[in-house]
Design an enzyme around this catalytic site. Structure first.
Site, PDB file in Angstrom:
ATOM      1  N   ARG A  14      34.296   5.144 -18.112  1.00  0.00           N
ATOM      2  CA  ARG A  14      33.207   5.215 -19.099  1.00  0.00           C
ATOM      3  C   ARG A  14      32.555   6.585 -19.218  1.00  0.00           C
ATOM      4  NH1 ARG A  14      31.263   3.117 -14.413  1.00  0.00           N
ATOM      5  NH2 ARG A  14      29.216   3.741 -13.659  1.00  0.00           N
ATOM      6  N   CYS A  20       5.549   3.604 -26.143  1.00  0.00           N
ATOM      7  CA  CYS A  20       6.375   4.166 -25.067  1.00  0.00           C
ATOM      8  C   CYS A  20       7.182   3.056 -24.382  1.00  0.00           C
ATOM      9  CB  CYS A  20       5.516   4.942 -24.079  1.00  0.00           C
ATOM     10  SG  CYS A  20       4.633   3.931 -22.875  1.00  0.00           S
ATOM     11  N   CYS A  72      19.102  -4.509  -8.984  1.00  0.00           N
ATOM     12  CA  CYS A  72      20.000  -3.490  -8.442  1.00  0.00           C
ATOM     13  C   CYS A  72      21.466  -3.932  -8.479  1.00  0.00           C
ATOM     14  CB  CYS A  72      19.628  -3.180  -6.997  1.00  0.00           C
ATOM     15  SG  CYS A  72      17.991  -2.491  -6.806  1.00  0.00           S
TER      16      CYS A  72
HETATM   17 ZN   LIG Z   1       2.919   2.695 -23.784  1.00  0.00          ZN
END
Ligand SMILES: [Zn+2]
Length: 292
Positions: free
Chosen positions: A63, A161, A179
């Site tokens: 990849r 954000c 994980c």
């Molecule tokens: Zn934010």
């Protein structure tokens, strides 16, 4: 300019000039990071810095755009930088063999015009988001999982954000689940990286895009989701920056800097003992890879 003659027909001289003056950081030079790096080098971005503490592994090759079998065992950041300089010798390329963490991130991103997220760990993506908002630097997030990807432009004080829409749980057990090794195809890597770089071009053309792009390479669909700024976001609204200020428990997986300084080696050394992988670099130090 002959190099860019076909591109100038599309982008124009003004945008090409802007690209040549940009200083860009790419956090992580694995699948996403190396694909972004190649696109930026070919476009003619003036200065590219890549940071990664890992080495190239045989399981990366399916990849990862820039890596070949000859690169296995070499530091990803160095391999990326060498390949980029062969693609475009007219631009400046820097590489850093290190992880990003709350101690070094601000000094690494200072004076950059854009930051690209090529990381594979949600905790560190959110740390990068905190730092970008605090330092007022545009960040272009990207994430991949299986045949699906997502990308978003984050402009401090103007758009939502990453922390506005990502809920990070830091209880031990759940962190470990996060994980787990994820599957991925090279197709979604290319698509996601292309959208990340396109978001930078769109921003350079004066458009602030607040959408999260959700990419489905299985059905070949791209969805645009408008993400509103959250008034309770601890990064962009409350400016508490919990990842940067270490209020969130670090995950158990990823790459960690070790206090030992093994300088008595001439080339990178990898040792695997009882499930631990230790990476040591001459004059830099050692890191431990845990989990995936
Ligand atoms: Zn934010």
């Amino acid at each position: 300019m002959e190099r860019y003659s076909r591109q100038l027909l599309v982008l124009g001289l003004e945008l090409q000039q802007k690209l040549s003056e940009l200083k860009v950081l790419i956090a992580g030079c694995g699948a996403l990071g190396s694909t972004i790096a190649e696109l930026l080098a070919r476009l003619g971005v003036g200065e590219i810095t890549v940071i990664d503490a890992d080495i190239v592994d045989i399981t990366n090759l399916h990849r990862t755009h820039l890596f070949t079998e000859d690169d296995v065992g070499k530091p990803k950041a160095e391999v990326c930088a060498n390949k980029l300089s062969k693609i475009n010798s007219t631009i400046k390329i820097n590489y850093i063999i290190d992880i990003i963490d709350e101690k070094n991130i601000e000094s690494i991103i200072i004076n950059k015009d854009y930051i690209f997220d090529g990381l594979d760990n949600l905790y560190y993506k959110l740390l990068l988001n905190d730092a970008a908002i605090k330092m007022n630097i545009p960040l272009i997030y990207g994430g991949i999982n299986g045949e699906y990807g997502s990308a978003k432009l984050i402009v401090p004080n103007k758009t939502s954000c990453l922390s506005c829409f990502v809920d990070y749980s830091n209880t031990g057990e759940e962190t470990y689940n996060a994980c787990d090794v994820i599957g991925v195809t090279p197709l979604i890597v290319e698509l996601t990286a292309s959208i990340q770089v396109s978001l930078m071009l769109k921003h350079l053309r004066g458009v602030i895009d607040n959408s999260l792009y959700y990419i489905d390479s299985r059905e070949i669909e791209i969805e645009k989701i408008n993400i509103q700024k959250s008034i309770s976001c601890k990064s962009c609204s409350l400016r508490e920056f919990p990842f940067l200020n270490q209020k969130i428990l670090k995950p158990k997986c990823g790459i960690f800097r070790l206090p030992t300084e093994d300088f008595n080696i001439e080339k990178p050394k990898v040792s695997k003992t009882s499930g631990r992988t230790i990476l040591c670099y001459p004059k830099i130090g050692c890191f431990e890879k845990r989990g995936s």
